[in-house]
Design a protein around this motif. Structure first.
Motif, PDB file in Angstrom:
ATOM      1  N   ALA A  66     -51.414 -29.038   1.673  1.00 39.92           N
ATOM      2  CA  ALA A  66     -51.166 -27.613   1.858  1.00 39.92           C
ATOM      3  C   ALA A  66     -51.294 -26.910   0.519  1.00 39.92           C
ATOM      4  CB  ALA A  66     -49.776 -27.382   2.450  1.00 39.92           C
ATOM      5  N   ALA A  67     -51.616 -25.617   0.579  1.00 42.52           N
ATOM      6  CA  ALA A  67     -51.669 -24.778  -0.614  1.00 42.52           C
ATOM      7  C   ALA A  67     -50.894 -23.500  -0.322  1.00 42.52           C
ATOM      8  CB  ALA A  67     -53.118 -24.456  -0.993  1.00 42.52           C
ATOM      9  N   GLY A  68     -50.116 -23.041  -1.292  1.00 43.32           N
ATOM     10  CA  GLY A  68     -49.330 -21.839  -1.075  1.00 43.32           C
ATOM     11  C   GLY A  68     -48.488 -21.499  -2.281  1.00 43.32           C
ATOM     12  N   PHE A  69     -47.361 -20.818  -2.037  1.00 40.30           N
ATOM     13  CA  PHE A  69     -46.478 -20.383  -3.113  1.00 40.30           C
ATOM     14  C   PHE A  69     -45.118 -21.067  -3.014  1.00 40.30           C
ATOM     15  CE2 PHE A  69     -49.302 -16.668  -2.508  1.00 40.30           C
ATOM     16  CZ  PHE A  69     -49.774 -16.531  -3.814  1.00 40.30           C
ATOM     17  N   VAL A  70     -44.547 -21.392  -4.153  1.00 37.11           N
ATOM     18  CA  VAL A  70     -43.190 -21.933  -4.190  1.00 37.11           C
ATOM     19  C   VAL A  70     -42.230 -20.862  -3.682  1.00 37.11           C
ATOM     20  CG1 VAL A  70     -41.306 -22.751  -5.656  1.00 37.11           C
ATOM     21  CG2 VAL A  70     -43.662 -23.527  -6.081  1.00 37.11           C
ATOM     22  N   ASP A  71     -41.412 -21.237  -2.705  1.00 37.52           N
ATOM     23  CA  ASP A  71     -40.426 -20.323  -2.130  1.00 37.52           C
ATOM     24  C   ASP A  71     -39.026 -20.585  -2.684  1.00 37.52           C
ATOM     25  OD1 ASP A  71     -39.860 -18.257  -0.022  1.00 37.52           O
ATOM     26  OD2 ASP A  71     -38.618 -19.872   0.788  1.00 37.52           O
ATOM     27  N   ALA A  72     -38.764 -21.842  -3.017  1.00 36.37           N
ATOM     28  CA  ALA A  72     -37.474 -22.221  -3.600  1.00 36.37           C
ATOM     29  C   ALA A  72     -37.609 -23.629  -4.165  1.00 36.37           C
ATOM     30  CB  ALA A  72     -36.362 -22.167  -2.561  1.00 36.37           C
ATOM     31  N   VAL A  73     -36.795 -23.966  -5.163  1.00 38.64           N
ATOM     32  CA  VAL A  73     -36.804 -25.312  -5.743  1.00 38.64           C
ATOM     33  C   VAL A  73     -35.414 -25.921  -5.644  1.00 38.64           C
ATOM     34  CG1 VAL A  73     -38.699 -24.812  -7.318  1.00 38.64           C
ATOM     35  CG2 VAL A  73     -36.369 -24.445  -8.079  1.00 38.64           C
ATOM     36  N   GLY A  74     -35.391 -27.238  -5.423  1.00 37.78           N
ATOM     37  CA  GLY A  74     -34.129 -27.949  -5.324  1.00 37.78           C
ATOM     38  C   GLY A  74     -33.624 -28.398  -6.677  1.00 37.78           C
ATOM     39  N   SER A  75     -32.436 -28.942  -6.693  1.00 36.40           N
ATOM     40  CA  SER A  75     -31.841 -29.421  -7.944  1.00 36.40           C
ATOM     41  C   SER A  75     -32.661 -30.564  -8.517  1.00 36.40           C
ATOM     42  CB  SER A  75     -30.408 -29.885  -7.703  1.00 36.40           C
ATOM     43  OG  SER A  75     -30.376 -30.962  -6.786  1.00 36.40           O
ATOM     44  N   GLY A  76     -32.716 -30.604  -9.833  1.00 37.44           N
ATOM     45  CA  GLY A  76     -33.434 -31.673 -10.505  1.00 37.44           C
ATOM     46  C   GLY A  76     -34.926 -31.447 -10.624  1.00 37.44           C
ATOM     47  N   VAL A  77     -35.449 -30.363 -10.045  1.00 32.90           N
ATOM     48  CA  VAL A  77     -36.879 -30.084 -10.107  1.00 32.90           C
ATOM     49  C   VAL A  77     -37.187 -29.266 -11.359  1.00 32.90           C
ATOM     50  CG1 VAL A  77     -38.834 -28.939  -9.007  1.00 32.90           C
ATOM     51  CG2 VAL A  77     -37.155 -30.158  -7.606  1.00 32.90           C
ATOM     52  N   THR A  78     -38.116 -29.736 -12.149  1.00 27.26           N
ATOM     53  CA  THR A  78     -38.529 -29.021 -13.356  1.00 27.26           C
ATOM     54  C   THR A  78     -40.038 -28.747 -13.285  1.00 27.26           C
ATOM     55  OG1 THR A  78     -38.915 -31.081 -14.578  1.00 27.26           O
ATOM     56  CG2 THR A  78     -36.718 -30.074 -14.755  1.00 27.26           C
ATOM     57  N   GLY A  79     -40.468 -27.726 -14.006  1.00 29.58           N
ATOM     58  CA  GLY A  79     -41.894 -27.434 -14.080  1.00 29.58           C
ATOM     59  C   GLY A  79     -42.402 -26.507 -12.998  1.00 29.58           C
ATOM     60  N   PHE A  80     -41.550 -26.141 -12.047  1.00 27.84           N
ATOM     61  CA  PHE A  80     -41.944 -25.233 -10.977  1.00 27.84           C
ATOM     62  C   PHE A  80     -40.873 -24.169 -10.795  1.00 27.84           C
ATOM     63  CE2 PHE A  80     -43.925 -29.308  -9.909  1.00 27.84           C
ATOM     64  CZ  PHE A  80     -45.241 -28.933  -9.714  1.00 27.84           C
ATOM     65  N   LYS A  81     -41.312 -22.964 -10.428  1.00 29.37           N
ATOM     66  CA  LYS A  81     -40.371 -21.873 -10.155  1.00 29.37           C
ATOM     67  C   LYS A  81     -40.873 -21.062  -8.973  1.00 29.37           C
ATOM     68  CE  LYS A  81     -42.436 -18.518 -13.378  1.00 29.37           C
ATOM     69  NZ  LYS A  81     -43.670 -19.299 -13.575  1.00 29.37           N
TER      70      LYS A  81
END
Length: 329
Positions: A66-81
């Motif tokens: 899939a391709a799209g936009f980050v809507d939310a990130v979980g704990s411990g996730v780095t490098g994405f917003k």
């Protein structure tokens, strides 16, 4: 609420159904994605019919790319917003995650930054095919300049990706196709030679092209009665990588040919590469570089809407496409 696709019993495309669900906030190590495009794969068709390499747990979701936009990130996730453009690569079980949806959860380990020069439709079409080929040719076969590579089912998305990466590595791609209908398209896609197997003798043509030496590498998704011919068309000590089983008939080969050709025959899946974080990173970097230089290009056959997901699967199973089938969301 988000519409997702699931099935409650194995079967044809008609078993796919939409369901409205409340997609939760991502858990630890997860990313929630608002999907813009989905790439379809033969693996998902096999998953739907219950004929995949992993047992399906029902009710089941499906989808790897899939391709799209980050809507939310979980704990411990780095490098994405939130707001980042991203893609997913096949690095998870469809029993755990499915990318057929308007909003989906994905493991952060399977999420990569969106190549800036590609549309969402193009980006959803690249990772399964290019990583599969990268792992086979760069990691397993250690392809080098001057090698000759046989590519059965060359008009599939993986077949076309194979042609591109073989050329990128300085080797020679020989595309195999059943009928002459796609011969010119394969030449335009970069195949140095095209063999029409319904009209030409596979083994004699390969030997003619290679001055009697044969191909060092074969990348076969078919199997079946032609398997033995691929062995005959190889050079002594070559490698055959089997990555699919499109033929429903048993593979046929001569034990004597094994003693003559001394081939290495290996089963291969994309999980060899995406199952290891270091190898996956190397693959993504290699592909991104190829996309930036123009050596690698997305090959899309047809685009369907999300509402047409059943029709998209029907089209996938006709095996007439030249490249990838993509669904927009």
């Amino acid at each position: 609420m988000s519409r997702i696709v699931q099935f409650t019993a194995p079967g044809g495309p008609e078993v796919l159904e939409f369901k409205d669900i409340d997609v939760p906030m991502p858990g630890e190590g997860e990313i929630r994605i608002r999907v813009k495009a989905i790439g379809l794969n033969r693996a998902e068709s096999m998953w739907r019919t219950g004929e995949y390499i992993e047992e399906v747990k029902l009710p089941a979701r499906l989808g790897y790319e899939a391709a799209g936009f980050v809507d939310a990130v979980g704990s411990g996730v780095t490098g994405f917003k939130k707001g980042d453009a991203v893609n997913t690569v096949p690095a998870f079980s469809q029993n755990q995650y499915g990318m057929y949806g308007e909003v989906v959860l994905a493991p952060a380990s399977a999420v990569v930054k969106h190549p800036p020069n590609l549309s969402f439709e193009e980006a959803s079409s690249i990772w399964m095919m290019f990583i599969t080929v990268y792992g086979a040719f760069v990691e397993a076969a250690k392809l080098k300049t001057g090698d000759v590579v046989l590519i059965p089912a060359a008009s599939s998305s993986v077949g076309l990706a194979s042609i591109q990466i073989v050329n990128m590595l300085g080797a020679t791609p020989i595309a195999l196709t059943r009928t002459k209908a796609k011969r010119q398209q394969l030449v335009e896609a970069g195949a140095t030679h095209v063999i029409v197997t319904d009209e030409q003798d596979l083994v004699s043509e390969v030997m003619r092209i290679t001055d009697g030496v044969g191909a060092r590498v074969v990348f076969d998704p078919v199997g079946g009665p032609s398997f033995g011919k691929l062995i005959k068309a190889m050079t002594t000590g070559g490698i055959l990588l089997a990555y699919g089983a499109l033929s429903e008939e048993p593979a046929q080969l001569s034990y004597l040919d094994l003693l003559i050709k001394l081939p290495t025959i290996m089963g291969y899946t994309i999980w060899n590469t995406t199952g290891d974080a270091v190898r996956q990173k190397a693959a993504v970097e290699f592909i991104t570089k190829g996309l930036s230089s123009g050596a690698l290009k997305p090959m899309i056959d047809r685009i369907f809407s999300f509402d047409e997901i059943v029709d998209a699967h029907r089209y996938l199973e006709k095996n007439n496409q030249f490249g990838k089938i993509v669904v927009t969301v």
